[in-house]
Design an enzyme around this catalytic site. Sequence first.
Site, PDB file in Angstrom:
ATOM      1  N   ASP A 184     -43.524  -7.344  -1.055  1.00 28.81           N
ATOM      2  CA  ASP A 184     -43.707  -8.794  -1.057  1.00 28.81           C
ATOM      3  C   ASP A 184     -42.792  -9.393   0.001  1.00 28.81           C
ATOM      4  OD1 ASP A 184     -41.294  -8.467  -2.399  1.00 28.81           O
ATOM      5  OD2 ASP A 184     -41.707  -9.964  -3.926  1.00 28.81           O
ATOM      6  N   TYR A 190     -39.944 -11.379   2.257  1.00 24.77           N
ATOM      7  CA  TYR A 190     -38.506 -11.645   2.110  1.00 24.77           C
ATOM      8  C   TYR A 190     -38.329 -12.927   1.308  1.00 24.77           C
ATOM      9  CZ  TYR A 190     -37.838  -8.373   6.037  1.00 24.77           C
ATOM     10  OH  TYR A 190     -37.828  -7.276   6.871  1.00 24.77           O
ATOM     11  N   PHE A 205     -42.169  -7.138   7.015  1.00 30.02           N
ATOM     12  CA  PHE A 205     -40.939  -6.676   7.658  1.00 30.02           C
ATOM     13  C   PHE A 205     -40.438  -7.591   8.778  1.00 30.02           C
ATOM     14  CE2 PHE A 205     -42.744  -2.706   5.897  1.00 30.02           C
ATOM     15  CZ  PHE A 205     -41.685  -2.335   5.084  1.00 30.02           C
ATOM     16  N   HIS A 263     -38.968   4.228   1.686  1.00 28.82           N
ATOM     17  CA  HIS A 263     -38.839   2.862   2.203  1.00 28.82           C
ATOM     18  C   HIS A 263     -37.623   2.781   3.127  1.00 28.82           C
ATOM     19  CE1 HIS A 263     -38.328  -1.539   2.119  1.00 28.82           C
ATOM     20  NE2 HIS A 263     -39.610  -1.574   1.797  1.00 28.82           N
TER      21      HIS A 263
END
Length: 224
Positions: free
Chosen positions: A64, A66, A77, A187
């Site tokens: 989801d 930031y 990202f 991740h």
Amino acid sequence: MPKITNDWLTAVGEEFEKDYYLKLRQFLITEYNTKRIYPKADDIFNAFHYTPLSKVRVLLLGQDPYHNENQACGLSFAVPESQTQLPPSLQNIYKELSDDLGCAIPKSGNLKKWADQGVLLLNTVLTVRAHQAFSHRGMGWETFTDAVIRAVNEIDRPVVYLLWGKPAQSKRPMLTNPKHLVLCAPHPSPLSAYRGFFGCRHFSKTNEFLTAGGLDPIDWQIED
């Protein structure tokens, strides 16, 4: 919320009329009117505005947005040009990119250059409350983004999926097209990057696959 207007509308436009999405829309109207929500409503669908379905060569799947102020911009990202402090996950992405392809590590977190080249920077959930990670999970976005992933799966040419972390990798069973390449790694967050994200060489592997399929490689270098 502005709707998608390019070829994505043909692929996923029916989703906007389904019950789950109408409920999601009402939920978001209330949320935006009563709480601080990221990204700005006008930025929710930026990934689709910048990367039409016909141009998709890579799908980079995030979770989801930031949830800190002035970070979410509608691209997984990425952060706006104005952000001088890059999120740790993006710093680690840049470190791996440098180690893999020798790219200079930029100060900018603006990834629109990737999006313009066909890298669909998609989150599975497209909105979030300020400072509350996963606060819009389970409200309907996952159904919508699953439809997006299915549309990409149907593309009849080479496409690369970058699935970083278990939530992204949970979409692996949906990716059934034999013309496509699926790359999985932990991740890039500081909690897991050293468990195999560093050294995964996904950027060079992506370009090797695209080139072998007769497509141009991605220019991954982000300029300041």
